[in-house]
Design a protein around this motif. Structure first.
Motif, PDB file in Angstrom:
ATOM      1  N   MET A 118       0.829  -1.210   0.000  1.00 32.38           N
ATOM      2  CA  MET A 118       0.000   0.000   0.000  1.00 32.38           C
ATOM      3  C   MET A 118       0.864   1.261   0.000  1.00 32.38           C
ATOM      4  N   ASP A 119       2.052   1.176   0.604  1.00 25.83           N
ATOM      5  CA  ASP A 119       2.976   2.314   0.573  1.00 25.83           C
ATOM      6  C   ASP A 119       3.515   2.533  -0.841  1.00 25.83           C
ATOM      7  N   LYS A 121       1.959   1.432  -3.766  1.00 26.04           N
ATOM      8  CA  LYS A 121       0.899   1.655  -4.754  1.00 26.04           C
ATOM      9  C   LYS A 121      -0.273   2.341  -4.060  1.00 26.04           C
ATOM     10  N   GLU A 122      -0.375   3.625  -4.249  1.00 31.07           N
ATOM     11  CA  GLU A 122      -1.383   4.423  -3.556  1.00 31.07           C
ATOM     12  C   GLU A 122      -2.799   3.946  -3.894  1.00 31.07           C
ATOM     13  N   LYS A 123      -3.629   3.889  -2.864  1.00 32.20           N
ATOM     14  CA  LYS A 123      -5.032   3.476  -2.986  1.00 32.20           C
ATOM     15  C   LYS A 123      -5.183   2.074  -3.570  1.00 32.20           C
ATOM     16  N   TYR A 124      -4.149   1.246  -3.362  1.00 35.53           N
ATOM     17  CA  TYR A 124      -4.207  -0.127  -3.865  1.00 35.53           C
ATOM     18  C   TYR A 124      -4.471  -1.076  -2.710  1.00 35.53           C
ATOM     19  N   VAL A 125      -5.361  -2.019  -2.904  1.00 34.21           N
ATOM     20  CA  VAL A 125      -5.508  -3.104  -1.941  1.00 34.21           C
ATOM     21  C   VAL A 125      -5.982  -4.346  -2.688  1.00 34.21           C
ATOM     22  N   ASP A 126      -5.357  -5.482  -2.373  1.00 37.31           N
ATOM     23  CA  ASP A 126      -5.745  -6.756  -2.958  1.00 37.31           C
ATOM     24  C   ASP A 126      -6.911  -7.290  -2.118  1.00 37.31           C
ATOM     25  N   LEU A 127      -8.131  -7.060  -2.590  1.00 37.14           N
ATOM     26  CA  LEU A 127      -9.316  -7.420  -1.816  1.00 37.14           C
ATOM     27  C   LEU A 127      -9.442  -8.929  -1.618  1.00 37.14           C
ATOM     28  N   GLU A 128      -9.000  -9.695  -2.613  1.00 39.77           N
ATOM     29  CA  GLU A 128      -9.065 -11.158  -2.488  1.00 39.77           C
ATOM     30  C   GLU A 128      -8.138 -11.633  -1.372  1.00 39.77           C
ATOM     31  N   ALA A 129      -6.909 -11.091  -1.348  1.00 34.70           N
ATOM     32  CA  ALA A 129      -5.955 -11.462  -0.302  1.00 34.70           C
ATOM     33  C   ALA A 129      -6.445 -11.011   1.064  1.00 34.70           C
ATOM     34  N   LEU A 130      -6.998  -9.796   1.122  1.00 33.92           N
ATOM     35  CA  LEU A 130      -7.501  -9.269   2.391  1.00 33.92           C
ATOM     36  C   LEU A 130      -8.661 -10.125   2.904  1.00 33.92           C
ATOM     37  N   SER A 131      -9.539 -10.538   2.014  1.00 38.02           N
ATOM     38  CA  SER A 131     -10.673 -11.371   2.384  1.00 38.02           C
ATOM     39  C   SER A 131     -10.200 -12.702   2.975  1.00 38.02           C
ATOM     40  N   LEU A 132      -9.208 -13.302   2.339  1.00 39.18           N
ATOM     41  CA  LEU A 132      -8.653 -14.569   2.840  1.00 39.18           C
ATOM     42  C   LEU A 132      -7.980 -14.372   4.191  1.00 39.18           C
ATOM     43  N   LEU A 133      -7.239 -13.273   4.331  1.00 38.61           N
ATOM     44  CA  LEU A 133      -6.558 -12.969   5.590  1.00 38.61           C
ATOM     45  C   LEU A 133      -7.566 -12.841   6.731  1.00 38.61           C
ATOM     46  N   GLN A 161      -7.906  -0.360   9.360  1.00 40.32           N
ATOM     47  CA  GLN A 161      -8.092   1.074   9.539  1.00 40.32           C
ATOM     48  C   GLN A 161      -7.285   1.860   8.509  1.00 40.32           C
ATOM     49  N   LYS A 162      -6.057   1.405   8.259  1.00 42.46           N
ATOM     50  CA  LYS A 162      -5.199   2.070   7.264  1.00 42.46           C
ATOM     51  C   LYS A 162      -5.833   1.985   5.870  1.00 42.46           C
ATOM     52  N   ILE A 163      -6.377   0.820   5.553  1.00 36.84           N
ATOM     53  CA  ILE A 163      -7.014   0.630   4.248  1.00 36.84           C
ATOM     54  C   ILE A 163      -8.221   1.553   4.118  1.00 36.84           C
ATOM     55  N   THR A 164      -9.006   1.657   5.194  1.00 33.43           N
ATOM     56  CA  THR A 164     -10.168   2.557   5.188  1.00 33.43           C
ATOM     57  C   THR A 164      -9.731   3.991   4.909  1.00 33.43           C
ATOM     58  N   ASN A 165      -8.682   4.428   5.582  1.00 30.15           N
ATOM     59  CA  ASN A 165      -8.188   5.800   5.414  1.00 30.15           C
ATOM     60  C   ASN A 165      -7.641   6.042   4.015  1.00 30.15           C
ATOM     61  N   GLN A 166      -7.013   5.007   3.448  1.00 28.59           N
ATOM     62  CA  GLN A 166      -6.323   5.182   2.168  1.00 28.59           C
ATOM     63  C   GLN A 166      -7.244   4.958   0.973  1.00 28.59           C
ATOM     64  N   VAL A 167      -8.117   3.964   1.082  1.00 35.76           N
ATOM     65  CA  VAL A 167      -8.967   3.582  -0.059  1.00 35.76           C
ATOM     66  C   VAL A 167     -10.295   4.331  -0.031  1.00 35.76           C
ATOM     67  N   GLY A 168     -10.829   4.539   1.187  1.00 34.01           N
ATOM     68  CA  GLY A 168     -12.094   5.264   1.296  1.00 34.01           C
ATOM     69  C   GLY A 168     -13.301   4.375   1.097  1.00 34.01           C
ATOM     70  N   ASP A 169     -14.367   4.940   0.558  1.00 36.15           N
ATOM     71  CA  ASP A 169     -15.642   4.247   0.424  1.00 36.15           C
ATOM     72  C   ASP A 169     -15.576   3.190  -0.671  1.00 36.15           C
ATOM     73  N   LEU A 173     -14.913  -3.579   0.221  1.00 35.64           N
ATOM     74  CA  LEU A 173     -14.170  -3.418   1.475  1.00 35.64           C
ATOM     75  C   LEU A 173     -15.122  -3.519   2.674  1.00 35.64           C
ATOM     76  N   TRP A 174     -16.280  -2.843   2.571  1.00 39.66           N
ATOM     77  CA  TRP A 174     -17.250  -2.920   3.671  1.00 39.66           C
ATOM     78  C   TRP A 174     -17.766  -4.342   3.843  1.00 39.66           C
ATOM     79  N   ASP A 175     -17.865  -5.083   2.765  1.00 35.77           N
ATOM     80  CA  ASP A 175     -18.275  -6.489   2.826  1.00 35.77           C
ATOM     81  C   ASP A 175     -17.281  -7.289   3.679  1.00 35.77           C
ATOM     82  N   ILE A 176     -15.999  -7.058   3.448  1.00 35.00           N
ATOM     83  CA  ILE A 176     -14.952  -7.756   4.204  1.00 35.00           C
ATOM     84  C   ILE A 176     -15.001  -7.361   5.685  1.00 35.00           C
ATOM     85  N   PHE A 177     -15.206  -6.062   5.943  1.00 34.80           N
ATOM     86  CA  PHE A 177     -15.308  -5.589   7.321  1.00 34.80           C
ATOM     87  C   PHE A 177     -16.488  -6.267   8.040  1.00 34.80           C
ATOM     88  N   ALA A 178     -17.630  -6.350   7.352  1.00 35.35           N
ATOM     89  CA  ALA A 178     -18.819  -6.967   7.950  1.00 35.35           C
ATOM     90  C   ALA A 178     -18.548  -8.427   8.305  1.00 35.35           C
TER      91      ALA A 178
END
Length: 278
Positions: A118-119, A121-133, A161-169, A173-178
């Protein structure tokens, strides 16, 4: 073609018999071996390079690749950890480290690698990897393998929290948080993030665009399911109002469709749950 690669390997092999300390020749021979899928020779070649030049990040990465091709994930993981020491700006290597560390359950390394990526690649997140994590870490907590509130959970929440701040709405992402909060037994937080997911999907023209509407209805169903589990009287009422608003706004374009009927059923489910409180 393969014959040319094999001829090149033969030349490098002869040269290395004369000068076995020549790292670049080992590297080139390793690349030729990769080209013809000779992963055993490639592994030997790149292992020799990093023996001669331990700070060669590219060779460590190539060595990791040969280990992966041969099913040696632990060896690949260790090689990738060396590779990122010397090629820390290579986002591709960090992505490889995320994948392998997840598969091995090395979740601290996964979190560190996602942070680093994320440092880079700005505003980048691998949602598949995050979901598995999220799935793996919360499963460990639920099964008792890891205690609630441990340092791994804390680091994961800091990452979220960092992803929320960097990626936003972001609806995904909210699906993963839920899922994260529901897995940890916090249904109230799960419902809050389901609402954020649904609101995020109310993009321009959702009321009369079938694909957008269907996606929103799917999210609303998840909201309803989580709301029934949460079962708070006040939030049941709020969810009912939200679903009623969706029903009305989509009426002109979608009345009579299965999805529109599905929302009606969600509202009825919420009403039945409310009745149990009276």
């Amino acid at each position: 073609n393969a014959q040319k690669w094999e001829e090149a390997i033969s030349h490098f092999s002869a040269a290395l018999k004369v000068n076995p300390q020549h790292g670049p020749a080992w590297f080139r021979m390793g690349c030729c071996a990769l080209a013809i899928n000779d992963y055993t020779l490639a592994q030997q070649a790149f292992a020799r390079v990093v023996q001669l030049h331990p700070d060669d990040g590219e060779s460590w990465n190539n060595l990791a690749s040969t280990h992966l091709k041969r099913g040696k994930k632990k060896e690949a993981f260790l090689s990738l950890k060396e590779a990122v020491k010397y090629k820390s700006e290579s986002w591709q290597i960090w992505e490889n480290l995320i994948m392998v560390s997840l598969e091995l359950g090395e979740f601290y390394d996964t979190i560190f690698a996602i942070n680093r990526l994320m440092d880079l690649k700005e505003k980048y997140v691998d949602l598949e990897a995050l979901s598995l994590l999220v799935k793996y870490v919360t499963n460990d907590i639920k099964s008792g393998k890891s205690p609630m509130g441990n340092s791994l959970q804390n680091k994961l929440e800091q990452l979220l929290q960092k992803i929320t701040n960097q990626v936003g709405d972001n609806a995904d992402l909210w699906d993963i948080f839920a899922i994260y909060w529901m897995n940890l037994g916090n249904s109230e937080a799960a419902v809050q993030h389901r609402l954020k997911q649904c609101r995020s999907l109310q993009v321009s023209r959702w009321e009369d665009t079938e694909s957008l509407f269907k996606k929103l209805v799917q999210a609303c169903q998840k909201l309803t399911d989580d709301q029934i589990i949460q079962n708070g009287q006040k939030s049941l009422y709020s969810t009912k109002l939200f679903l009623t608003s969706i029903l009305k706004k989509s009426q002109n374009a979608f009345e009579g469709t299965p999805e529109h009927e599905q929302i009606k059923q969600m509202i009825e489910t919420i009403k039945q749950q409310e009745a149990l409180h009276n």
